[in-house]
Design an enzyme around this catalytic site. Structure first.
Site, PDB file in Angstrom:
ATOM      1  N   ARG A 131       5.257  25.167 -11.784  1.00  0.00           N
ATOM      2  CA  ARG A 131       6.098  25.958 -10.901  1.00  0.00           C
ATOM      3  C   ARG A 131       5.862  25.531  -9.455  1.00  0.00           C
ATOM      4  O   ARG A 131       4.869  24.870  -9.145  1.00  0.00           O
ATOM      5  CB  ARG A 131       5.804  27.454 -11.067  1.00  0.00           C
ATOM      6  N   HIS A 262      12.585  24.962  -9.563  1.00  0.00           N
ATOM      7  CA  HIS A 262      12.510  25.395 -10.956  1.00  0.00           C
ATOM      8  C   HIS A 262      13.429  24.566 -11.847  1.00  0.00           C
ATOM      9  O   HIS A 262      13.200  24.465 -13.057  1.00  0.00           O
ATOM     10  CB  HIS A 262      12.864  26.874 -11.061  1.00  0.00           C
ATOM     11  N   ARG A 265      11.383  21.949 -13.354  1.00  0.00           N
ATOM     12  CA  ARG A 265      10.571  22.466 -14.466  1.00  0.00           C
ATOM     13  C   ARG A 265      11.427  22.566 -15.732  1.00  0.00           C
ATOM     14  O   ARG A 265      10.975  22.186 -16.826  1.00  0.00           O
ATOM     15  CB  ARG A 265      10.000  23.826 -14.084  1.00  0.00           C
ATOM     16  N   HIS A 288       3.890  29.330 -21.215  1.00  0.00           N
ATOM     17  CA  HIS A 288       4.644  30.483 -21.704  1.00  0.00           C
ATOM     18  C   HIS A 288       3.780  31.306 -22.653  1.00  0.00           C
ATOM     19  O   HIS A 288       3.087  30.753 -23.513  1.00  0.00           O
ATOM     20  CB  HIS A 288       5.904  30.029 -22.444  1.00  0.00           C
ATOM     21  N   TYR A 297      15.190  26.216 -24.450  1.00  0.00           N
ATOM     22  CA  TYR A 297      15.516  24.817 -24.177  1.00  0.00           C
ATOM     23  C   TYR A 297      16.110  24.123 -25.390  1.00  0.00           C
ATOM     24  O   TYR A 297      16.750  23.083 -25.249  1.00  0.00           O
ATOM     25  CB  TYR A 297      14.272  24.070 -23.686  1.00  0.00           C
TER      26      TYR A 297
END
Length: 314
Positions: A131, A262, A265, A288, A297
């Protein structure tokens, strides 16, 4: 009363960003109720204020949740008042959205329009999946060149994790660390050289704040005054600089997508999936808590249940 809120948040070690956000919502709540003291108000006024934000203000769900968290902190932690369960609050619905992802060609074009520290930091976020704040807060001691890995300290949820260190960035990062060493040496010679340490580490290790290993890899150009302690230190790079650099680079590269830190990322995770890497591995690299968060994703790359071939392409 606002001083009490500020002191209580600092005792509980809330971040400066959270402190400013909570104080802002508390001020808005007081003004919206005719500048009455919060002790004179309670559940009904909180419900009315949050409902107004959702209905009239049309705020995002995350914005309303932040306002709710600020008011709950005020009453529970500062005023020591237990609020009734606020069932009448109209909560803004959190939309389900897919992340913005750049293609490999777009990432290449974006980075080609950047240089210097901004290029290095953007490349680091894309190459590691970190991040934005994790990148600018990276310290020298957390770079492990021998094992090709980076240790991310106090990430989201105050959790540590490890991620990959791209081989292509080893030399640029070592050069950046040497630049940080020069700045640190100049600060020490000028009578400064201390860096902010989290929690009680400054007391546990009195000399650690002046050690180079604890310095930021991306230090600020100038020293600044810590708003909490009043000490003059060299903080990390202002994260807004990268955000502005990414917008300029995206415009120059002709990318017609909203590009932020982001986005890099999201692109990191999606490109790893496209390359066939295991989703649990990607979950660990991203930090996560639940694999369900990482599974979004799979929809971006059209894998799984949505991986269909259009009849037109047949």
């Amino acid at each position: 009363m606002l001083d009490q809120v500020r002191n209580r948040m600092r005792v509980k070690r809330y971040s400066l960003r959270t402190e400013r956000a909570y104080l802002g919502w508390i001020r808005r709540f007081i003004i919206a109720n005719g500048k009455r003291h919060p002790r004179e108000m309670g559940g009904p006024e909180v419900e009315t204020f949050l409902t107004m934000l959702a209905v009239r203000g049309n705020v995002a769900a995350s914005t309303q949740n932040q306002a709710l968290a600020a008011l709950l902190f005020l009453y529970r932690d500062v005023l020591k008042t237990r609020l009734p369960w606020m069932e009448e609050v109209v909560r803004a619905k959190r939309p389900s959205r897919l992340p913005v992802v750049l293609s490999r060609q777009e990432v290449t074009g974006l980075l080609a329009c950047m240089d210097g520290r901004m290029w290095l930091l953007a490349s680091l976020l894309y190459g590691t999946g970190m991040r934005l704040m994790e990148g600018v807060r990276l310290r020298v001691k957390d770079l492990d060149v021998a094992c090709n890995q980076i240790t991310v300290r106090a990430g989201k949820g105050n959790k540590d994790r490890r991620t990959v260190l791209p081989a292509a960035l080893i030399a640029p990062l070592q050069h950046q660390a040497e630049q940080a060493r020069i700045l640190h040496r100049q600060d020490v010679e000028a009578g400064f050289g201390e860096v902010w340490l989290p929690h009680a580490l400054a007391k546990k290790y009195p000399n650690a704040a002046r050690e180079f290993a604890w310095q930021y890899v991306f230090p600020a150009q100038r020293r600044s005054t810590d708003p909490n302690s009043g000490a003059e230190r060299r903080h990390h790079l202002d994260e807004a600089l990268l955000s502005r650099a990414l917008k300029r680079a995206a415009k120059q590269a002709g990318i017609d997508k909203p590009v932020s830190a982001h986005t890099l990322r999201h692109s990191f995770a999606t490109h790893l999936l496209e390359a066939g890497h295991d989703i649990r591995t990607i979950q660990e690299l991203l930090g996560h808590k639940d694999v369900a968060t990482t599974q979004i994703y799979t929809h971006v790359v059209n894998r799984g249940g949505l991986g269909v071939l259009s009849p037109l392409d047949r």
